[in-house]
Enzyme design. Structure first.
Site, PDB file in Angstrom:
ATOM      1  CD  GLU A 187    -106.280  27.440  -2.102  1.00 31.58           C
ATOM      2  OE1 GLU A 187    -106.283  26.289  -2.575  1.00 31.58           O
ATOM      3  OE2 GLU A 187    -106.466  27.673  -0.894  1.00 31.58           O
ATOM      4  CD  GLU A 381    -104.460  22.945  -7.784  1.00 31.57           C
ATOM      5  OE1 GLU A 381    -104.042  23.271  -6.669  1.00 31.57           O
ATOM      6  OE2 GLU A 381    -104.058  23.447  -8.842  1.00 31.57           O
TER       7      GLU A 381
END
EC number: 3.2.1.2
Length: 496
Positions: A187, A381
């Protein structure tokens, strides 16, 4: 099953499933092809569009600089292709292990860790000097200390090698997505809440910019601003503090002062620039391929409803009620023809404990709206494994916030959703039955559609990035704009 309806297909959101973490072992072996094949066949029969897999730097380049071994992944990709599934490949430049849900340990390459033995400042560091070995600090992005290469050159060479070695799967359009890892857990963030250092939810986390490289960059930036006396924060508390117990985040705390704002702008700009430079390399590496480039942004929903947004700030998202910390990221992504992948789609505010001042629903609405306003595709997600109708319905709501349009494309539609994660538990009969309903509802009650062009997802060859957007122009996108309207519940429930 219903046949394919042209208008309803324009509401179709493809569903991908994340493969297990250890599908290729730390020793670079594709462990259980027969077992995986059985599972992939079940996914294909359930109408799933594809799978996502981490392509670990620590596995591929573990033998030494530029000594890549792609063989196990080639076998894996071959199997995915034979099962009729598409592939989302993550360029995973981080360690596996030490984060939520990590059941496997895959460190970054040993030859890189060896460099860290003599120069531990290559790792993110908190104020007390603890090093985080899951990802290299932004401070070494352009330092040629990796056997003559900079960190960005190392990432770039890896992606070029991936393209050369996986050209068959790229040409046959099996690989449709390249998600570029930009930090811990893949990330774009700082490792502000590491479980392996004792962080527990909902701790505010810690700033991670105290390695010598970032420290020097901050001192230089402060001097340029005429404040050579300014230092990095020393009043922001520790991992498991609450905001009000710190001088930095408390009401009217340091974060609102000139010095605090200068630091937070610098800290978040570092992240923007890091993502921008590596996406530029990814764009060059995959130029002309029919793939989507993507980056992942973390869903830091705790303390979202507090004025200080402390957990977001320590992670590098300078997001306050009067400053949008996410739209500048979307603007940066837009110049590379890339998309943004967001998490925590399944979460509802009512499921969170009130003392964390958590706002996952508002956070998702803010980030998705910001992406759409910057004209990029947004995918997402779930953050944690869930098998219940409530979670699936929340994901479907976020995928089409204003519901389906029977006469054409809906007002807003996510580009795709990746379900976390393939496991024996997911495939248990009762769990899998409801998951299959989820896939059908994501597909707007349509059968599986093999040709993405039918639902407006044809992928053109990747074009070269647009010219660099100066960081002060990116930060014009911090001006808050209210999110788009969201229905209170989806019109396509799995249990409706």
């Amino acid at each position: 099953m219903a046949s394919l309806d042209k208008n309803m297909l324009l509401n179709y959101v493809p569903v991908y499933v994340m493969l297990p973490l250890g599908v290729v072992s730390v020793n670079n072996v594709f462990e259980d092809p027969e077992g995986l094949k059985e599972q992939l066949v079940q996914l294909r029969e359930a109408g799933v569009d594809g799978v996502m897999v981490d392509v670990w730097w620590g596995i591929i380049e573990q033998k030494g600089p530029k000594q890549y071994d792609w063989s196990a992944y080639k076998s894996l990709f071959q199997l995915v292709q034979e099962c009729g599934l598409k592939l989302q490949a993550i360029m995973s430049f981080h360690q596996c292990g030490g984060n939520v849900g990590d059941v496997v340990n895959i460190p970054i390459p040993q030859w890189v860790l060896d460099i860290g033995e003599s120069d531990p400042d290559i790792f993110y560091t908190n104020r007390s000097g603890t090093r985080d070995k899951e990802y290299l600090t932004i401070g070494v992005d352009n330092k040629p200390i990796f056997h003559g290469r900079t960190a960005i050159e190392v990432y770039s060479d890896y992606m070029k090698s991936f393209r050369e070695n996986m050209s068959d799967f790229l040409k046959s359009e099996v690989i449709i997505d390249i998600e570029v890892g930009l930090g811990p857990a893949g990330e774009l963030r700082y490792p502000s809440y590491p479980q392996n250092q004792g962080w527990v939810f909902p701790g505010i986390g810690e700033f991670q910019c105290y390695d010598k490289y970032l420290k020097a960059e901050f001192k230089a930036a402060a001097a340029r601003a005429g404040h050579s006396e300014w230092e990095l924060p020393d009043d922001a508390g520790t991992y498991n503090d609450v905001p009000e117990s710190t001088e930095f985040f408390k009401t009217n705390g340091t974060y609102l002062t000139e010095k605090g704002k200068f630091f937070l702008t610098w800290y978040s700009n570092q992240l923007l620039n890091h993502g921008d430079e590596i996406l530029d390399e990814a764009n060059k590496a995959f130029l002309g391929c029919k793939v989507n480039l993507a980056i992942k942004v973390s869903g830091i929903h705790w303390w979202y409803k507090a004025q200080n947004h402390a957990a977001e700030l320590t992670a590098g998202y300078y997001n306050l009620d009067d400053r949008d910390g996410y739209r500048p990221i979307a603007k940066m992504v837009s110049r590379h023809h890339a998309s943004l992948n967001f998490t925590c789609l399944e979460m509802r505010d009512s499921e969170q404990s009130s003392d964390a001042q958590s706002g996952p629903q508002e956070l998702v609405q803010q980030v998705l709206s910001g992406g759409w306003r910057e004209n990029i595709e947004v995918a997402g997600e779930n953050a944690l494994s869930r098998y219940d109708a409530t979670a699936y319905n929340q994901i479907i709501l976020n995928a089409r916030p204003q519901g389906v349009n029977k006469d054409g494309p809906p007002k807003h539609r996510m580009y795709g959703v990746t379900y976390l994660r393939l496991s024996d538990e997911l495939l248990q009969q009762s769990n899998f039955d409801i998951f299959k309903k989820f896939v059908v509802k994501m597909h707007a009650d349509q059968d599986y559609c093999e040709d993405p062009q039918e639902y407006n997802h044809g992928i053109p060859p990747l074009k070269r990035s647009e010219p660099k957007i100066p960081v002060d122009v990116l930060n014009e996108a911090t001006k808050p704009i209210p999110p788009f309207p969201w229905d209170s519940e989806t019109d396509m429930k799995v249990d409706g």
